[in-house]
Design a protein around this motif. Structure first.
Motif, PDB file in Angstrom:
ATOM      1  N   LEU A  10      44.838  39.812  31.045  1.00  0.00           N
ATOM      2  CA  LEU A  10      44.521  41.236  31.090  1.00  0.00           C
ATOM      3  C   LEU A  10      43.443  41.468  32.142  1.00  0.00           C
ATOM      4  O   LEU A  10      42.585  40.604  32.370  1.00  0.00           O
ATOM      5  N   THR A  11      43.470  42.641  32.762  1.00  0.00           N
ATOM      6  CA  THR A  11      42.387  43.073  33.633  1.00  0.00           C
ATOM      7  C   THR A  11      42.029  44.514  33.290  1.00  0.00           C
ATOM      8  O   THR A  11      42.872  45.277  32.821  1.00  0.00           O
ATOM      9  N   ALA A  12      40.773  44.860  33.529  1.00  0.00           N
ATOM     10  CA  ALA A  12      40.319  46.236  33.316  1.00  0.00           C
ATOM     11  C   ALA A  12      39.185  46.516  34.282  1.00  0.00           C
ATOM     12  O   ALA A  12      38.527  45.597  34.785  1.00  0.00           O
ATOM     13  N   TYR A  13      38.953  47.810  34.545  1.00  0.00           N
ATOM     14  CA  TYR A  13      37.874  48.229  35.423  1.00  0.00           C
ATOM     15  C   TYR A  13      36.998  49.239  34.699  1.00  0.00           C
ATOM     16  O   TYR A  13      37.505  50.184  34.090  1.00  0.00           O
ATOM     17  N   ILE A  14      35.673  49.027  34.777  1.00  0.00           N
ATOM     18  CA  ILE A  14      34.704  49.918  34.148  1.00  0.00           C
ATOM     19  C   ILE A  14      33.850  50.556  35.248  1.00  0.00           C
ATOM     20  O   ILE A  14      33.329  49.868  36.129  1.00  0.00           O
ATOM     21  N   ASP A  15      33.685  51.860  35.174  1.00  0.00           N
ATOM     22  CA  ASP A  15      32.819  52.590  36.096  1.00  0.00           C
ATOM     23  C   ASP A  15      31.431  52.643  35.463  1.00  0.00           C
ATOM     24  O   ASP A  15      31.160  53.460  34.582  1.00  0.00           O
ATOM     25  N   ALA A  16      30.548  51.751  35.907  1.00  0.00           N
ATOM     26  CA  ALA A  16      29.219  51.655  35.295  1.00  0.00           C
ATOM     27  C   ALA A  16      28.268  50.940  36.251  1.00  0.00           C
ATOM     28  O   ALA A  16      28.687  50.348  37.249  1.00  0.00           O
ATOM     29  N   ASP A  17      26.985  50.964  35.920  1.00  0.00           N
ATOM     30  CA  ASP A  17      25.926  50.386  36.732  1.00  0.00           C
ATOM     31  C   ASP A  17      25.317  49.207  35.981  1.00  0.00           C
ATOM     32  O   ASP A  17      25.079  49.287  34.771  1.00  0.00           O
ATOM     33  N   PHE A  18      25.009  48.117  36.699  1.00  0.00           N
ATOM     34  CA  PHE A  18      24.488  46.927  36.023  1.00  0.00           C
ATOM     35  C   PHE A  18      23.122  47.163  35.400  1.00  0.00           C
ATOM     36  O   PHE A  18      22.709  46.424  34.497  1.00  0.00           O
ATOM     37  N   THR A  19      22.411  48.208  35.841  1.00  0.00           N
ATOM     38  CA  THR A  19      21.105  48.490  35.247  1.00  0.00           C
ATOM     39  C   THR A  19      21.228  49.141  33.865  1.00  0.00           C
ATOM     40  O   THR A  19      20.214  49.395  33.217  1.00  0.00           O
ATOM     41  N   LYS A  20      22.471  49.403  33.436  1.00  0.00           N
ATOM     42  CA  LYS A  20      22.713  49.974  32.113  1.00  0.00           C
ATOM     43  C   LYS A  20      23.608  49.039  31.313  1.00  0.00           C
ATOM     44  O   LYS A  20      24.771  49.330  31.026  1.00  0.00           O
TER      45      LYS A  20
END
Length: 268
Positions: A129-139
């Motif tokens: 499986l693969t997925a993509y998350i729109d997020a920042d590593f500082t959170k």
């Protein structure tokens, strides 16, 4: 891949007049998914460090080697790649799933251009499986609570966390060490973390020049010395040879010069 180097093709939410590290990196390694602002700042970096395109390729080559090590030697079957960047084949899932088709990968980035490409191109083997998350590593809490991450990854089983050339985008005052520690604490024993980071101590004058150029362009860039990079690994066990110049970590060819520190560590 369709080029988006023309401003008429800009994805929603993206300002092409503001340079972005992922698109500069894309330009350095010969990609077409970048804009004039990215190329202009990338060229200013190259004026200070003429070999920076080669260094970007060395950094990418480390990612290839470390994923092969994790999927092969270490037997890791789950990856969390934070700071994915614009897809450039082979990507993490392509490398890992060539070794073990059932491997699962979650990609994380916060650039609309990366998002548009990732969801279209990062489709892996049907066995995984693969997925993509729109997020920042500082959170990190936002990343760890994401339903797609929880759907794809089992955080009770070892995970290979990749933080490749991303941690320099946070100031010391924002305490990126705490953000990384929150990610590490969420992973079980037997997990690994791989990190690359531009090194302040390779050529301080050249690094000062590119930091100045980045600051003028409104970009945060914080190169760090080896001991500061080593702190990101916390109390995990470093895999030999430790935190070293990126091209010298388990090299598969004659190492080239690259002003990045790199390392891999395992959670006891």
């Amino acid at each position: 891949m369709t080029s988006v180097s023309e401003e008429s093709q800009v994805p929603p939410g993206l300002d092409p007049k503001i340079p972005h590290s992922a698109r500069m990196y894309d330009w350095w390694i010969g990609g077409k998914d970048n804009f004039a602002a990215d190329r202009e700042l990338g060229d200013r970096f190259a004026q200070a460090i003429p070999s920076i395109p080669a260094m970007a390729r060395e950094n990418r080559a480390f990612m290839h080697r470390v994923v092969r090590y994790l999927a092969g030697t270490a037997g890791i079957r789950q990856f969390l790649d934070i700071g994915t960047g614009i897809p450039t084949r082979p990507n993490v899932h392509e490398i890992a799933q060539k070794i073990a088709p059932e491997t699962r990968v979650v990609y994380v980035d916060n650039d609309p251009l990366v998002l548009s490409h990732a969801r279209a191109l990062m489709v892996g083997d049907p066995a995984g499986l693969t997925a993509y998350i729109d997020a920042d590593f500082t959170k990190p809490d936002q990343i760890l609570a994401d339903e797609d991450l929880r759907r794809v990854l089992n955080l009770d089983e070892p995970v290979g966390l990749l933080l490749i050339a991303v941690l320099m985008l946070a100031r010391d005052a924002d305490d990126p060490w705490a953000a990384v520690r929150a990610l590490l604490d969420a992973l079980p024993s037997g997990s690994y973390v791989a990190i690359t980071h531009p090194g302040q101590d390779f050529d301080p004058a050249a690094m000062a020049a590119i930091v100045g150029a980045a600051t003028q362009a409104g970009m945060v860039l914080v190169p760090r010395v080896q001991s500061e990079v080593a702190r990101f690994f916390a109390d995990w066990d470093l895999v030999e040879p430790g935190v070293v110049p990126v091209s010298t970590w388990h090299p598969d060819k004659e190492p080239g010069d690259a002003f990045y520190w790199a390392g891999l560590a395992r959670k006891p």
